[in-house]
Design a protein around this motif. Structure first.
Motif, short mmCIF file in Angstrom:
data_model
loop_
_atom_site.label_atom_id
_atom_site.label_comp_id
_atom_site.label_asym_id
_atom_site.label_seq_id
_atom_site.Cartn_x
_atom_site.Cartn_y
_atom_site.Cartn_z
N GLY A 21 -16.56 85.05 35.06
CA GLY A 21 -17.21 85.37 33.80
C GLY A 21 -18.72 85.41 33.91
N LEU A 22 -19.27 84.52 34.75
CA LEU A 22 -20.72 84.49 34.94
C LEU A 22 -21.24 85.72 35.67
N SER A 23 -20.56 86.10 36.74
CA SER A 23 -21.12 87.10 37.65
C SER A 23 -20.34 88.40 37.73
N GLY A 24 -19.11 88.42 37.19
CA GLY A 24 -18.26 89.60 37.32
C GLY A 24 -17.45 89.62 38.60
N LEU A 25 -17.58 88.60 39.42
CA LEU A 25 -16.88 88.54 40.70
C LEU A 25 -16.75 87.08 41.11
N ASN A 56 -7.56 91.36 35.80
CA ASN A 56 -7.88 92.76 35.99
C ASN A 56 -7.45 93.60 34.79
N VAL A 57 -6.22 93.39 34.35
CA VAL A 57 -5.69 94.16 33.21
C VAL A 57 -6.50 93.89 31.95
N TRP A 58 -6.89 92.64 31.76
CA TRP A 58 -7.70 92.27 30.60
C TRP A 58 -9.03 93.03 30.62
N LEU A 59 -9.69 93.08 31.77
CA LEU A 59 -10.97 93.77 31.88
C LEU A 59 -10.81 95.28 31.75
N ILE A 60 -9.73 95.83 32.32
CA ILE A 60 -9.48 97.27 32.21
C ILE A 60 -9.30 97.66 30.75
N ALA A 61 -8.55 96.85 30.01
CA ALA A 61 -8.29 97.15 28.60
C ALA A 61 -9.58 97.09 27.77
N ARG A 62 -10.53 96.29 28.19
CA ARG A 62 -11.77 96.13 27.44
C ARG A 62 -12.84 97.14 27.84
N THR A 63 -12.58 97.93 28.86
CA THR A 63 -13.60 98.84 29.39
C THR A 63 -13.25 100.27 29.06
N ASP A 64 -14.05 100.89 28.20
CA ASP A 64 -13.84 102.28 27.80
C ASP A 64 -14.70 103.18 28.69
N LEU A 155 -22.53 104.66 40.21
CA LEU A 155 -21.65 104.74 39.04
C LEU A 155 -22.31 104.05 37.85
N ASP A 156 -22.00 104.53 36.65
CA ASP A 156 -22.44 103.78 35.48
C ASP A 156 -21.62 102.50 35.39
N LEU A 157 -22.12 101.51 34.65
CA LEU A 157 -21.51 100.19 34.65
C LEU A 157 -20.04 100.23 34.25
N GLY A 158 -19.71 100.99 33.21
CA GLY A 158 -18.33 101.06 32.74
C GLY A 158 -17.39 101.60 33.81
N SER A 159 -17.78 102.70 34.47
CA SER A 159 -16.94 103.28 35.52
C SER A 159 -16.82 102.35 36.71
N TYR A 160 -17.92 101.68 37.04
CA TYR A 160 -17.89 100.72 38.15
C TYR A 160 -16.89 99.60 37.87
N VAL A 161 -16.99 99.00 36.69
CA VAL A 161 -16.10 97.88 36.34
C VAL A 161 -14.65 98.33 36.31
N LYS A 162 -14.38 99.45 35.66
CA LYS A 162 -12.99 99.89 35.52
C LYS A 162 -12.39 100.27 36.87
N LEU A 164 -13.32 99.25 39.86
CA LEU A 164 -13.18 98.03 40.65
C LEU A 164 -11.93 97.26 40.26
N GLN A 165 -11.70 97.11 38.97
CA GLN A 165 -10.55 96.34 38.51
C GLN A 165 -9.23 97.05 38.81
N VAL A 166 -9.20 98.37 38.73
CA VAL A 166 -7.98 99.12 39.06
C VAL A 166 -7.65 98.95 40.54
N VAL A 167 -8.66 99.04 41.41
CA VAL A 167 -8.43 98.85 42.84
C VAL A 167 -7.94 97.43 43.12
N PHE A 168 -8.59 96.43 42.51
CA PHE A 168 -8.18 95.05 42.71
C PHE A 168 -6.74 94.83 42.26
N ALA A 169 -6.41 95.33 41.07
CA ALA A 169 -5.06 95.12 40.53
C ALA A 169 -4.01 95.77 41.43
#
Length: 243
Positions: A21-25, A56-64, A155-162, A164-169
């Motif tokens: 939560g602090l750092s995103g990783l 991962n799923v939680w973050l993906i759902a929150r990232t548009d 990448l813009d922040l939203g695309s980077y986060v989404k 990353l989380q899809v690859v991790f999941a």
């Protein structure tokens, strides 16, 4: 499993959630070395990967945002090779060495995270994906190499986060049949999921009180301390495991 052990795992999971939560990783980098010391064998890492999927799923759902499909396609060959290498390591390594393998993998991923700015050449994507796939399959700690590569792709922040989380999941999901998942009871699983969510929310709330440089510094120090401590303990206990 007794209540004390459930609580110890919950603390490790919550601490990983706070760092994430602090750092995103950092969820697996904090929780995997600790859980592997508590739960013998690969199923403990399977538990960490299963909890990672929840996050991962939680973050993906929150990232548009849109997925960076071009970058995903570039990483696929390395990811496939990494998963295959990870499977091979699991097949040939001694169970007595597993704690050490997890701790060494975590420390190596931390080193990659600290030196990430140097990996920008033509092979960076392939090597990052291969290493990430290998150590995620073996130890659940494949995040830093993949994140380090994607952060250089503009990448813009939203695309980077989404992305990353899809690859991790995906990596974690593929690893579960190879590792197994340690779930002694529904109650224990509920406690651990609750600890993950509470830690993640707590980390996000704490992040608002610090600037980005401070949160990254806190997260890196926490990860280094946990990984180094787990490695030291696993090496200390290794002679007893081998005897």
């Amino acid at each position: 499993m007794d209540a004390g052990t459930v609580a110890l795992i919950a603390i490790a999971v919550a601490a990983g959630g706070v760092v994430q939560g602090l750092s995103g990783l950092g969820f697996a980098l904090v929780s995997a070395p600790v859980v592997s010391q508590i739960v013998p064998g690969t199923a403990g890492i399977g538990l960490v990967n299963a909890l990672s999927i929840v996050q991962n799923v939680w973050l993906i759902a929150r990232t548009d945002a849109r997925l960076a499909w071009r970058e995903i396609r570039r990483m696929v060959p390395g990811l496939v090779m990494g998963v295959a290498l990870g499977w091979l390591v699991l097949r040939v390594s001694s169970p007595a060495l597993f704690d050490v393998i997890v701790a060494v993998s975590a420390c190596a991923s931390v080193a990659w995270l600290l030196l990430a700015g140097r990996f920008r050449g033509p092979l960076a994507g392939f090597l990052s994906a291969a290493w990430g796939g290998t150590v995620n399959t073996v130890a659940g700690v494949g995040g830093p190499p993949i994140a380090a590569y994607l952060v250089t792709r503009g990448l813009d922040l939203g695309s980077y986060v989404k992305t990353l989380q899809v690859v991790f999941a995906t990596l974690s999901l593929v690893s579960l049949p190879l590792l197994g998942v340690y779930v002694p009871s529904v109650g224990a699983a509920a406690v651990w999921v609750g600890a993950l969510i509470a830690g993640s929310v707590g980390g996000e709330l704490a992040r608002r009180r610090f600037n980005e440089a401070t949160t990254q510094r806190i997260a890196k120090v926490a990860i280094i301390v946990v990984c180094a401590g787990a490695l030291a303990r696993s090496l200390w206990l290794l002679p007893g495991h081998l005897s």
